[in-house]
Motif scaffolding. Sequence first.
Motif, PDB file in Angstrom:
ATOM      1  N   SER A 134      59.083  43.161 -12.379  1.00  0.00           N
ATOM      2  CA  SER A 134      58.514  41.835 -12.598  1.00  0.00           C
ATOM      3  C   SER A 134      57.008  41.964 -12.503  1.00  0.00           C
ATOM      4  CB  SER A 134      59.037  40.848 -11.552  1.00  0.00           C
ATOM      5  OG  SER A 134      58.365  39.617 -11.639  1.00  0.00           O
ATOM      6  N   VAL A 135      56.283  41.480 -13.518  1.00  0.00           N
ATOM      7  CA  VAL A 135      54.827  41.638 -13.557  1.00  0.00           C
ATOM      8  C   VAL A 135      54.178  40.300 -13.883  1.00  0.00           C
ATOM      9  CG1 VAL A 135      52.882  42.847 -14.620  1.00  0.00           C
ATOM     10  CG2 VAL A 135      55.065  44.034 -14.331  1.00  0.00           C
ATOM     11  N   ARG A 136      53.189  39.925 -13.092  1.00  0.00           N
ATOM     12  CA  ARG A 136      52.345  38.764 -13.390  1.00  0.00           C
ATOM     13  C   ARG A 136      50.957  39.270 -13.762  1.00  0.00           C
ATOM     14  NH1 ARG A 136      53.949  33.656 -11.605  1.00  0.00           N
ATOM     15  NH2 ARG A 136      52.136  33.034 -12.835  1.00  0.00           N
ATOM     16  N   GLY A 137      50.401  38.714 -14.835  1.00  0.00           N
ATOM     17  CA  GLY A 137      49.078  39.107 -15.274  1.00  0.00           C
ATOM     18  C   GLY A 137      48.138  37.918 -15.337  1.00  0.00           C
ATOM     19  N   TYR A 138      46.838  38.193 -15.154  1.00  0.00           N
ATOM     20  CA  TYR A 138      45.825  37.135 -15.119  1.00  0.00           C
ATOM     21  C   TYR A 138      44.618  37.580 -15.931  1.00  0.00           C
ATOM     22  CZ  TYR A 138      48.778  35.791 -11.217  1.00  0.00           C
ATOM     23  OH  TYR A 138      49.867  35.449 -10.447  1.00  0.00           O
ATOM     24  N   SER A 139      44.100  36.648 -16.750  1.00  0.00           N
ATOM     25  CA  SER A 139      42.952  36.927 -17.621  1.00  0.00           C
ATOM     26  C   SER A 139      41.752  36.124 -17.153  1.00  0.00           C
ATOM     27  CB  SER A 139      43.287  36.548 -19.073  1.00  0.00           C
ATOM     28  OG  SER A 139      44.464  37.185 -19.504  1.00  0.00           O
ATOM     29  N   TYR A 140      40.693  36.806 -16.724  1.00  0.00           N
ATOM     30  CA  TYR A 140      39.482  36.136 -16.269  1.00  0.00           C
ATOM     31  C   TYR A 140      38.254  36.538 -17.087  1.00  0.00           C
ATOM     32  CZ  TYR A 140      42.359  35.004 -12.211  1.00  0.00           C
ATOM     33  OH  TYR A 140      43.366  34.540 -11.396  1.00  0.00           O
ATOM     34  N   ILE A 141      38.231  37.779 -17.580  1.00  0.00           N
ATOM     35  CA  ILE A 141      37.055  38.292 -18.282  1.00  0.00           C
ATOM     36  C   ILE A 141      37.162  38.045 -19.782  1.00  0.00           C
ATOM     37  CG2 ILE A 141      35.692  40.364 -18.777  1.00  0.00           C
ATOM     38  CD1 ILE A 141      36.673  41.473 -16.074  1.00  0.00           C
ATOM     39  N   GLN A 142      38.334  38.310 -20.349  1.00  0.00           N
ATOM     40  CA  GLN A 142      38.570  38.109 -21.777  1.00  0.00           C
ATOM     41  C   GLN A 142      39.829  37.252 -21.945  1.00  0.00           C
ATOM     42  OE1 GLN A 142      37.780  42.033 -24.090  1.00  0.00           O
ATOM     43  NE2 GLN A 142      38.388  42.691 -22.052  1.00  0.00           N
ATOM     44  N   GLU A 143      39.701  36.201 -22.687  1.00  0.00           N
ATOM     45  CA  GLU A 143      40.834  35.308 -22.880  1.00  0.00           C
ATOM     46  C   GLU A 143      41.990  36.030 -23.563  1.00  0.00           C
ATOM     47  OE1 GLU A 143      41.898  30.984 -24.953  1.00  0.00           O
ATOM     48  OE2 GLU A 143      39.830  31.749 -24.960  1.00  0.00           O
ATOM     49  N   GLY A 144      43.168  35.907 -22.981  1.00  0.00           N
ATOM     50  CA  GLY A 144      44.358  36.495 -23.573  1.00  0.00           C
ATOM     51  C   GLY A 144      44.528  37.977 -23.324  1.00  0.00           C
ATOM     52  N   LEU A 145      43.642  38.580 -22.525  1.00  0.00           N
ATOM     53  CA  LEU A 145      43.732  40.014 -22.237  1.00  0.00           C
ATOM     54  C   LEU A 145      43.662  40.187 -20.715  1.00  0.00           C
ATOM     55  CD1 LEU A 145      43.936  42.450 -24.183  1.00  0.00           C
ATOM     56  CD2 LEU A 145      41.531  42.873 -23.741  1.00  0.00           C
ATOM     57  N   GLU A 146      44.789  40.497 -20.113  1.00  0.00           N
ATOM     58  CA  GLU A 146      44.887  40.520 -18.647  1.00  0.00           C
ATOM     59  C   GLU A 146      44.019  41.611 -18.036  1.00  0.00           C
ATOM     60  OE1 GLU A 146      48.609  38.732 -20.336  1.00  0.00           O
ATOM     61  OE2 GLU A 146      47.431  40.570 -20.715  1.00  0.00           O
ATOM     62  N   ASP A 147      43.218  41.226 -17.049  1.00  0.00           N
ATOM     63  CA  ASP A 147      42.395  42.194 -16.323  1.00  0.00           C
ATOM     64  C   ASP A 147      42.868  42.386 -14.890  1.00  0.00           C
ATOM     65  OD1 ASP A 147      41.044  39.778 -15.097  1.00  0.00           O
ATOM     66  OD2 ASP A 147      40.271  39.646 -17.140  1.00  0.00           O
ATOM     67  N   ILE A 148      43.857  41.595 -14.451  1.00  0.00           N
ATOM     68  CA  ILE A 148      44.514  41.776 -13.161  1.00  0.00           C
ATOM     69  C   ILE A 148      46.014  41.713 -13.399  1.00  0.00           C
ATOM     70  CG2 ILE A 148      44.979  40.758 -10.885  1.00  0.00           C
ATOM     71  CD1 ILE A 148      42.133  39.775 -10.809  1.00  0.00           C
ATOM     72  N   ALA A 149      46.757  42.610 -12.781  1.00  0.00           N
ATOM     73  CA  ALA A 149      48.214  42.594 -12.895  1.00  0.00           C
ATOM     74  C   ALA A 149      48.820  42.963 -11.554  1.00  0.00           C
ATOM     75  CB  ALA A 149      48.689  43.562 -13.976  1.00  0.00           C
ATOM     76  N   LEU A 150      49.896  42.272 -11.201  1.00  0.00           N
ATOM     77  CA  LEU A 150      50.642  42.532  -9.967  1.00  0.00           C
ATOM     78  C   LEU A 150      52.095  42.764 -10.348  1.00  0.00           C
ATOM     79  CD1 LEU A 150      49.090  39.643  -7.856  1.00  0.00           C
ATOM     80  CD2 LEU A 150      48.568  42.070  -7.623  1.00  0.00           C
ATOM     81  N   GLY A 151      52.599  43.944 -10.049  1.00  0.00           N
ATOM     82  CA  GLY A 151      53.961  44.291 -10.414  1.00  0.00           C
ATOM     83  C   GLY A 151      54.830  44.510  -9.193  1.00  0.00           C
ATOM     84  N   ALA A 152      56.055  44.012  -9.260  1.00  0.00           N
ATOM     85  CA  ALA A 152      57.050  44.253  -8.216  1.00  0.00           C
ATOM     86  C   ALA A 152      58.223  44.983  -8.859  1.00  0.00           C
ATOM     87  CB  ALA A 152      57.498  42.934  -7.592  1.00  0.00           C
TER      88      ALA A 152
END
Length: 341
Positions: free
Chosen positions: A189-207
């Motif tokens: 299971s992975v959650r991703g977050y885009s802060y620097i470029q819209e639509g391109l995740e720069d942080i990801a947390l995987g379980a």
Amino acid sequence: MDKLRVGVLGGGYWGKNVIRNLQRMEGVEVAVLCDPNEATREEVKGLFPGLEVVADPEALLQQDGVQAVAIVTPPSLHAAPARGALKGGKHVFVEKPMAMSYPEGQELVELAEQRGKVLFVDETFLYDPALKIVKDLIEGGEIGEVHHLLLERLGMGRIRCESNVWWNSAPHDLSVLRFLLPQPVRSVSVRGYSYIQEGLEDIALGALELEGGISVWVHLSWCHPISTASLVAVGSEGAVFYEGRFKKRKVVLYRYSIGEPPSETVDGIPSPNFIPAKCTPEREYTDFGPVEPLFASLRAFVGAVTEGEDAPSLGRYSLETLRVLDAGDRSMKEGGSRIDL
């Protein structure tokens, strides 16, 4: 075989490192460098005088005198040239991941087997002697039964513009996981977050959960102020810490001392309401010799080509990493849903 003649596709930061290390090897000749960027080609000419430099990838892939191709391009540009090189009868060294989908990776592995060629994925950390120490400690039972792993790849630097942090960074950690533990991944299971470029995740947390109930957390970020490529493996009797950044590398073995749960209760609350626990560093490793992990990776590739040697990042092994990557990508697109494998 005379000298193994290698062509390099991609002359950026890592491509230059690949050329530098190949040129140090006996029995290897870097025959040609291909890069579509004129400024990069001019820089490579200055750094490596005498090296043939071309702009068109086909000029490299179709060269009869080149037996192997090193593909050092952005992730989305790995599969197509790898396919073309294999179809052209050339061995392939390709940066991780080998493709951007599991079916594409399967196609490459099958093509390499059909053509009798080596498909080798540059999972560089698998050739780090420090990580081999971690593997030996785990397999030797030094931390007891493995319960949990935390892998973190954090820092600021070269932020990709064509693929996200999951596809760029997770291949390292998932290949390390595959190298250290034989248990296959059963869910992700992975959650991703885009802060620097819209639509391109720069942080990801995987379980992730491995067979046998081993839990794994993967934390990736291009927005973190502290640079690390670390791993903590937690076991029933201790833990091992690994820092993989080249100039900061170290391995530390920790020993646990955990007391017994309280046997008495007061008003239904355990008394005393804690279990005494202590963690003590037992051994620290900081000397891993002078060999650069990338050199060791390239040497393993050459050995696979010239001597038929086995290597932990051959395409048929790396395909398992791509399976988990693909599932994690699907999970991230679905908002972190659990994907069973």
